[in-house]
Scaffold this motif. Structure first.
Motif, PDB file in Angstrom:
ATOM      1  N   ILE A   5       0.822  -1.363   0.133  1.00 47.44           N
ATOM      2  CA  ILE A   5      -0.014   0.143  -0.028  1.00 47.44           C
ATOM      3  C   ILE A   5       0.623   1.380  -0.033  1.00 47.44           C
ATOM      4  O   ILE A   5       0.511   2.156  -0.584  1.00 47.44           O
ATOM      5  CB  ILE A   5      -1.086  -0.085   1.266  1.00 47.44           C
ATOM      6  CG1 ILE A   5      -1.979  -1.072   1.148  1.00 47.44           C
ATOM      7  CG2 ILE A   5      -1.514   1.214   1.419  1.00 47.44           C
ATOM      8  CD1 ILE A   5      -2.914  -1.109   2.388  1.00 47.44           C
ATOM      9  N   SER A   6       2.043   1.251   0.585  1.00 44.89           N
ATOM     10  CA  SER A   6       2.992   2.343   1.063  1.00 44.89           C
ATOM     11  C   SER A   6       3.207   3.059  -0.422  1.00 44.89           C
ATOM     12  O   SER A   6       3.309   4.308  -0.308  1.00 44.89           O
ATOM     13  CB  SER A   6       4.255   1.993   1.631  1.00 44.89           C
ATOM     14  OG  SER A   6       5.018   1.266   0.970  1.00 44.89           O
ATOM     15  N   PRO A   7       3.605   2.804  -1.626  1.00 47.18           N
ATOM     16  CA  PRO A   7       3.558   3.329  -2.853  1.00 47.18           C
ATOM     17  C   PRO A   7       2.457   3.913  -3.429  1.00 47.18           C
ATOM     18  O   PRO A   7       2.751   4.744  -4.406  1.00 47.18           O
ATOM     19  CB  PRO A   7       4.646   2.569  -3.717  1.00 47.18           C
ATOM     20  CG  PRO A   7       4.108   1.316  -3.317  1.00 47.18           C
ATOM     21  CD  PRO A   7       3.762   1.266  -1.696  1.00 47.18           C
ATOM     22  N   ASN A   8       1.190   3.720  -3.053  1.00 44.44           N
ATOM     23  CA  ASN A   8       0.095   4.082  -3.647  1.00 44.44           C
ATOM     24  C   ASN A   8       0.003   3.797  -5.164  1.00 44.44           C
ATOM     25  O   ASN A   8      -0.122   4.812  -5.830  1.00 44.44           O
ATOM     26  CB  ASN A   8      -0.299   5.567  -3.053  1.00 44.44           C
ATOM     27  CG  ASN A   8      -1.530   5.995  -3.563  1.00 44.44           C
ATOM     28  OD1 ASN A   8      -2.647   5.204  -3.733  1.00 44.44           O
ATOM     29  ND2 ASN A   8      -1.639   7.269  -3.741  1.00 44.44           N
ATOM     30  N   LEU A   9       0.262   2.519  -5.370  1.00 45.78           N
ATOM     31  CA  LEU A   9       0.246   2.466  -7.107  1.00 45.78           C
ATOM     32  C   LEU A   9      -1.153   1.872  -7.363  1.00 45.78           C
ATOM     33  O   LEU A   9      -1.115   1.091  -8.615  1.00 45.78           O
ATOM     34  CB  LEU A   9       1.118   1.404  -7.414  1.00 45.78           C
ATOM     35  CG  LEU A   9       2.663   2.232  -7.288  1.00 45.78           C
ATOM     36  CD1 LEU A   9       3.877   1.183  -7.484  1.00 45.78           C
ATOM     37  CD2 LEU A   9       2.857   3.483  -8.518  1.00 45.78           C
ATOM     38  N   GLY A  10      -2.047   1.712  -6.568  1.00 47.87           N
ATOM     39  CA  GLY A  10      -3.513   0.829  -6.814  1.00 47.87           C
ATOM     40  C   GLY A  10      -3.849  -0.090  -5.792  1.00 47.87           C
ATOM     41  O   GLY A  10      -3.143  -0.807  -5.341  1.00 47.87           O
ATOM     42  N   LEU A  27      10.410   3.504   2.592  1.00 43.84           N
ATOM     43  CA  LEU A  27      10.449   3.727   1.135  1.00 43.84           C
ATOM     44  C   LEU A  27      10.995   5.248   1.045  1.00 43.84           C
ATOM     45  O   LEU A  27      11.822   5.582   0.189  1.00 43.84           O
ATOM     46  CB  LEU A  27       8.839   3.676   0.644  1.00 43.84           C
ATOM     47  CG  LEU A  27       8.680   4.333  -0.665  1.00 43.84           C
ATOM     48  CD1 LEU A  27       9.593   3.687  -1.581  1.00 43.84           C
ATOM     49  CD2 LEU A  27       7.195   4.439  -1.283  1.00 43.84           C
ATOM     50  N   LEU A  28      10.662   6.266   1.632  1.00 42.68           N
ATOM     51  CA  LEU A  28      11.322   7.641   1.697  1.00 42.68           C
ATOM     52  C   LEU A  28      12.668   7.707   1.790  1.00 42.68           C
ATOM     53  O   LEU A  28      13.358   8.278   1.299  1.00 42.68           O
ATOM     54  CB  LEU A  28      10.530   8.464   2.600  1.00 42.68           C
ATOM     55  CG  LEU A  28       8.982   8.975   2.500  1.00 42.68           C
ATOM     56  CD1 LEU A  28       8.422   9.825   3.386  1.00 42.68           C
ATOM     57  CD2 LEU A  28       8.887   9.585   1.028  1.00 42.68           C
ATOM     58  N   LYS A  29      13.202   6.747   2.778  1.00 41.46           N
ATOM     59  CA  LYS A  29      14.693   6.709   2.937  1.00 41.46           C
ATOM     60  C   LYS A  29      15.417   6.165   1.859  1.00 41.46           C
ATOM     61  O   LYS A  29      16.303   6.358   1.495  1.00 41.46           O
ATOM     62  CB  LYS A  29      14.888   5.721   4.154  1.00 41.46           C
ATOM     63  CG  LYS A  29      16.226   5.864   4.709  1.00 41.46           C
ATOM     64  CD  LYS A  29      16.293   4.938   6.027  1.00 41.46           C
ATOM     65  CE  LYS A  29      17.910   4.929   6.416  1.00 41.46           C
ATOM     66  NZ  LYS A  29      17.886   4.183   7.893  1.00 41.46           N
ATOM     67  N   CYS A  30      14.670   5.107   1.223  1.00 38.13           N
ATOM     68  CA  CYS A  30      15.294   4.413   0.033  1.00 38.13           C
ATOM     69  C   CYS A  30      15.246   5.272  -1.077  1.00 38.13           C
ATOM     70  O   CYS A  30      16.341   5.269  -1.886  1.00 38.13           O
ATOM     71  CB  CYS A  30      14.557   3.229  -0.284  1.00 38.13           C
ATOM     72  SG  CYS A  30      14.769   1.818   0.803  1.00 38.13           S
ATOM     73  N   PHE A  35       1.783  10.662  -2.918  1.00 40.56           N
ATOM     74  CA  PHE A  35       1.281   9.349  -3.283  1.00 40.56           C
ATOM     75  C   PHE A  35       1.420   8.392  -2.098  1.00 40.56           C
ATOM     76  O   PHE A  35       0.901   7.339  -2.218  1.00 40.56           O
ATOM     77  CB  PHE A  35       1.679   8.763  -4.509  1.00 40.56           C
ATOM     78  CG  PHE A  35       3.153   8.754  -4.538  1.00 40.56           C
ATOM     79  CD1 PHE A  35       3.651   9.767  -5.466  1.00 40.56           C
ATOM     80  CD2 PHE A  35       4.081   7.846  -3.776  1.00 40.56           C
ATOM     81  CE1 PHE A  35       5.254   9.518  -5.305  1.00 40.56           C
ATOM     82  CE2 PHE A  35       5.215   7.599  -3.861  1.00 40.56           C
ATOM     83  CZ  PHE A  35       5.947   8.570  -4.804  1.00 40.56           C
ATOM     84  N   ILE A  36       1.984   8.925  -1.059  1.00 40.26           N
ATOM     85  CA  ILE A  36       1.963   7.804   0.133  1.00 40.26           C
ATOM     86  C   ILE A  36       1.378   8.233   1.381  1.00 40.26           C
ATOM     87  O   ILE A  36       1.523   7.512   2.281  1.00 40.26           O
ATOM     88  CB  ILE A  36       3.688   7.478   0.210  1.00 40.26           C
ATOM     89  CG1 ILE A  36       4.570   8.530   0.879  1.00 40.26           C
ATOM     90  CG2 ILE A  36       4.170   6.573  -0.858  1.00 40.26           C
ATOM     91  CD1 ILE A  36       5.713   8.255   1.255  1.00 40.26           C
ATOM     92  N   GLN A  37       0.838   9.363   1.465  1.00 41.10           N
ATOM     93  CA  GLN A  37       0.268   9.831   2.468  1.00 41.10           C
ATOM     94  C   GLN A  37      -0.869   8.871   2.917  1.00 41.10           C
ATOM     95  O   GLN A  37      -1.756   8.424   2.047  1.00 41.10           O
ATOM     96  CB  GLN A  37      -0.253  11.370   2.695  1.00 41.10           C
ATOM     97  CG  GLN A  37       0.926  12.191   2.591  1.00 41.10           C
ATOM     98  CD  GLN A  37       0.287  13.524   2.609  1.00 41.10           C
ATOM     99  OE1 GLN A  37      -0.717  13.965   1.873  1.00 41.10           O
ATOM    100  NE2 GLN A  37       0.757  14.583   3.233  1.00 41.10           N
TER     101      GLN A  37
END
Length: 216
Positions: free
Chosen positions: A125-130, A197-200, A212-214
């Motif tokens: 879910i974290s990257p909000n791609l669908g 994800l943000l760190k990467c 897109f990740i909120q």
């Protein structure tokens, strides 16, 4: 920008794989109980044939077709990948993981599966791609009938679980535990995966990735 999308898709695909592993572990401990949708999937598998993963894909296709007609638009590519890859991964892990008739080992499968499933859900879910097809159906019901997401989700899963149980699916105490408990683990896993994800991606991309990740 390319690096950002690679990380997003990497998290999405790995998250789907981890989530599918968790689902399969719970299915291997089905005497305890499986999640509501898998009560139906397993019932269809046992009564009609094909595979559990195939029924995950088929029911997903029906739901996507319905919601697409209602919204008069096609879902994101991530929704299609969620439907297809989850079914494929479940069949693969179902073949890979050993069966057991021991209650103790089924309990281990079940408990570990809940944590693996919930973490994988937060990761994909974290990257909000669908969202998955079933989440799309839930949101459509909320928009059309009102009420909360929680009530809509519980209502859908109750109906699906009862139908699956009537068809011979493995409804058990574990089905209730998953419905109540998995959301709490996802609640912790999602912000952790978002931060990872943000760190990467890198701090320089933080501003561009927030929308897109909120969490909603």
């Amino acid at each position: 920008m390319r690096r950002m999308y690679l990380w997003r898709w990497g998290f999405y695909l790995i998250g789907l794989m981890i989530m599918s592993l968790g689902i399969t572990m719970i299915i291997k401990g089905e005497d305890i109980g499986v999640n509501a949708w898998d009560v139906l999937h397993i019932a269809l598998y046992k009564t009609i044939g094909l595979s559990i993963g195939s029924w995950v894909i088929i029911t997903g296709l029906i739901i996507v077709a319905f919601t697409s007609l209602m919204y008069r638009s096609f879902p994101k590519i991530g929704t299609w990948l969620n439907m297809l890859l989850t079914g494929v991964f479940i069949d693969f892990f179902y073949w890979l993981l050993p069966d057991t008739d021991s209650f103790s080992f089924q309990l281990i499968y079940f408990i570990a599966g809940i944590f693996v499933l919930s973490f994988g859900t937060g990761m994909y879910i974290s990257p909000n791609l669908g969202s998955g097809p079933r989440d799309g159906l839930m949101m459509w019901i909320v928009e059309k009938l009102g009420g909360s997401i929680k009530i809509a989700r519980m209502s859908i899963e109750l109906i699906v679980a009862v139908i699956g149980w009537l068809l011979g699916g493995p409804f058990g105490i574990g089905t209730v535990i998953i419905a109540i408990g998995s959301g709490y683990i996802v609640q912790f896993a999602l912000p952790y995966c978002q931060g990872l994800l943000l760190k990467c991606i890198g701090e320089e991309s933080l501003e561009g990735t927030k929308p897109f990740i909120q969490m909603r």
